[in-house]
Design a protein around this motif. Structure first.
Motif, short mmCIF file in Angstrom:
data_model
loop_
_atom_site.label_atom_id
_atom_site.label_comp_id
_atom_site.label_asym_id
_atom_site.label_seq_id
_atom_site.Cartn_x
_atom_site.Cartn_y
_atom_site.Cartn_z
N ASP A 280 -7.54 -52.65 23.71
CA ASP A 280 -8.32 -52.26 22.45
C ASP A 280 -9.12 -52.60 21.39
OD1 ASP A 280 -8.61 -51.14 19.99
OD2 ASP A 280 -5.68 -52.21 18.88
N TYR A 281 -9.41 -54.46 21.49
CA TYR A 281 -10.37 -54.82 21.01
C TYR A 281 -11.93 -54.29 21.79
CZ TYR A 281 -13.76 -59.18 19.56
OH TYR A 281 -14.27 -59.37 18.88
N MET A 282 -12.05 -54.59 23.70
CA MET A 282 -13.50 -54.38 24.01
C MET A 282 -13.76 -52.92 23.69
SD MET A 282 -13.71 -56.79 25.17
CE MET A 282 -15.19 -56.59 26.07
N VAL B 225 -15.48 -61.37 26.39
CA VAL B 225 -14.28 -62.12 26.21
C VAL B 225 -13.62 -62.87 27.57
CG1 VAL B 225 -12.05 -61.92 25.02
CG2 VAL B 225 -13.91 -60.09 23.88
N TYR B 226 -13.60 -63.82 27.36
CA TYR B 226 -13.05 -64.76 28.67
C TYR B 226 -11.48 -65.25 28.10
CZ TYR B 226 -17.91 -64.45 29.82
OH TYR B 226 -19.57 -64.16 29.77
N LEU B 227 -10.41 -64.85 28.47
CA LEU B 227 -9.09 -65.14 28.91
C LEU B 227 -8.68 -66.01 29.37
CD1 LEU B 227 -7.08 -61.38 28.12
CD2 LEU B 227 -8.87 -63.16 26.16
N GLN B 228 -7.92 -67.46 29.13
CA GLN B 228 -7.74 -67.88 30.17
C GLN B 228 -5.89 -68.82 29.61
OE1 GLN B 228 -10.65 -71.10 30.96
NE2 GLN B 228 -11.73 -70.64 29.73
N ASN C 154 -11.87 -61.23 14.00
CA ASN C 154 -12.07 -60.11 14.21
C ASN C 154 -10.59 -59.86 15.87
OD1 ASN C 154 -13.71 -57.49 13.18
ND2 ASN C 154 -14.44 -59.36 13.06
N PHE C 155 -10.02 -60.18 16.44
CA PHE C 155 -9.08 -60.77 17.21
C PHE C 155 -8.18 -60.86 17.36
CE2 PHE C 155 -7.25 -61.82 21.11
CZ PHE C 155 -8.02 -61.13 21.79
N SER C 156 -8.41 -61.89 16.07
CA SER C 156 -7.01 -61.81 15.74
C SER C 156 -6.48 -60.98 15.05
CB SER C 156 -6.87 -63.55 14.76
OG SER C 156 -5.81 -63.14 14.16
N ALA C 157 -7.24 -60.45 14.82
CA ALA C 157 -7.02 -59.24 13.28
C ALA C 157 -6.06 -57.66 14.34
CB ALA C 157 -8.00 -58.28 13.09
#
Length: 302
Positions: free
Chosen positions: A116-118, A126-129, A293-296
């Motif tokens: 959704d965010y992308m 965005v880098y997720l770890q 924005n990501f948190s929203a």
């Protein structure tokens, strides 16, 4: 119905199986299948015929698939037109965002949130770890632009009490604690579980307590901890043996995590899982904008 569900359907049909599509678009097979199940539930009929050899479209599924291709294509055209006009609000945000996650959040909420965010912010990298909660705090403390999302029980007060001065916690959601187990487990037909009832069975700690093995109920009941791990597949194998238990919460149930298990609420109200956003007070304005924005987007799925 969401654009991402239609995009998922197209990818699965092109790949010929849910497993192959999940590897291509970098989300778990369970999350992908659950998203498509939700779409089928919303429409009221089966779209995909699932077999061990792969998937095929049902008669109604052919109609949905053809419409999905047209909708997704039109959506892409709309974005192209907005880009060409210079009025695309999706282009207003750009930059790099490092996100550190508790594994329980990563496997349950993050696949849908990320897609959704992308879609909304395609220019953000965005880098997720996945990390344990103490490591998440350490990374955010050292890197002002990073953000973390931690799931931890409110009974583990040491976590909140030891936050560095340059780090802030924002509570996003509290969740009642569930216990997941095989349908063959002796307690699988209970409507609620007591502390005394679960104390008689081996327990798996999946990430919640970190590498030291701390867990939500450690100060209130003496559990037989069989294993502490962040290996999801190992947890599933042990649960399928029929006699073990594991912590669960509502996002697991909604997203079909440990979908071979039953999820039963624990009859205790004062201990909950709490989801925090972890951020650095010294982040720049641009970094704040990225994380907020990501948190929203995340909060839309809580």
């Amino acid at each position: 119905m969401k654009i991402e569900q239609l995009e998922f359907l197209i990818e699965v049909c092109r790949a010929g199986s849910i497993n192959a599509a999940s590897k291509k678009i970098f989300i778990s097979q369970q999350s992908l299948n659950q998203s498509l199940r939700s779409l089928e539930d919303e429409l009221g009929f089966t779209i995909l015929n699932r077999t061990k050899k792969g998937v095929t479209l049902s008669e109604q599924g052919v109609i949905v698939y053809n419409a999905a291709q047209a909708i997704v294509a039109r959506y892409g055209q709309m974005l192209d037109q907005l880009n060409a006009s210079g009025l695309n609000p999706l282009d207003s945000l750009s930059g790099k965002l490092n996100i550190h996650l508790s594994p329980m959040i990563s496997i349950s909420l993050m696949p849908s949130v990320y897609v959704d965010y992308m879609h909304t912010h395609p220019k953000v990298q965005v880098y997720l770890q996945e990390r344990y909660q103490d490591d998440i705090v350490a990374e955010v403390a050292q890197n002002p632009g990073d953000v973390g999302f931690v799931l931890i029980a409110n009974s583990l007060r040491y976590f909140v009490d030891n936050i560095p001065q340059n780090v802030e916690l924002k509570l996003l959601k509290s969740y009642p604690i569930y216990i997941a187990m095989s349908p063959r487990h002796p307690l699988a037909h209970q409507h609620h579980l007591s502390l005394t009832s679960i104390a008689d069975y081996p327990f798996i700690i999946f990430e919640t307590g970190g590498p030291k093995g701390e867990h939500a109920l450690q100060n209130v009941v003496d559990l037989h901890i069989l294993l502490s791990t962040n290996n999801y597949n190992m947890c599933r194998e042990l649960l399928n043996e029929g006699n073990t238990m594991i912590y669960s919460f509502q996002p697991y149930i909604r997203r079909g995590i440990f979908n071979d298990c039953v999820h039963i609420p624990l009859n205790i109200k004062d201990i909950t899982f709490q989801l925090y956003m972890v951020y650095n007070k010294k982040a720049s304005e641009d970094e704040k904008r990225l994380r907020e924005n990501f948190s929203a987007t995340l909060e839309n799925y809580l």
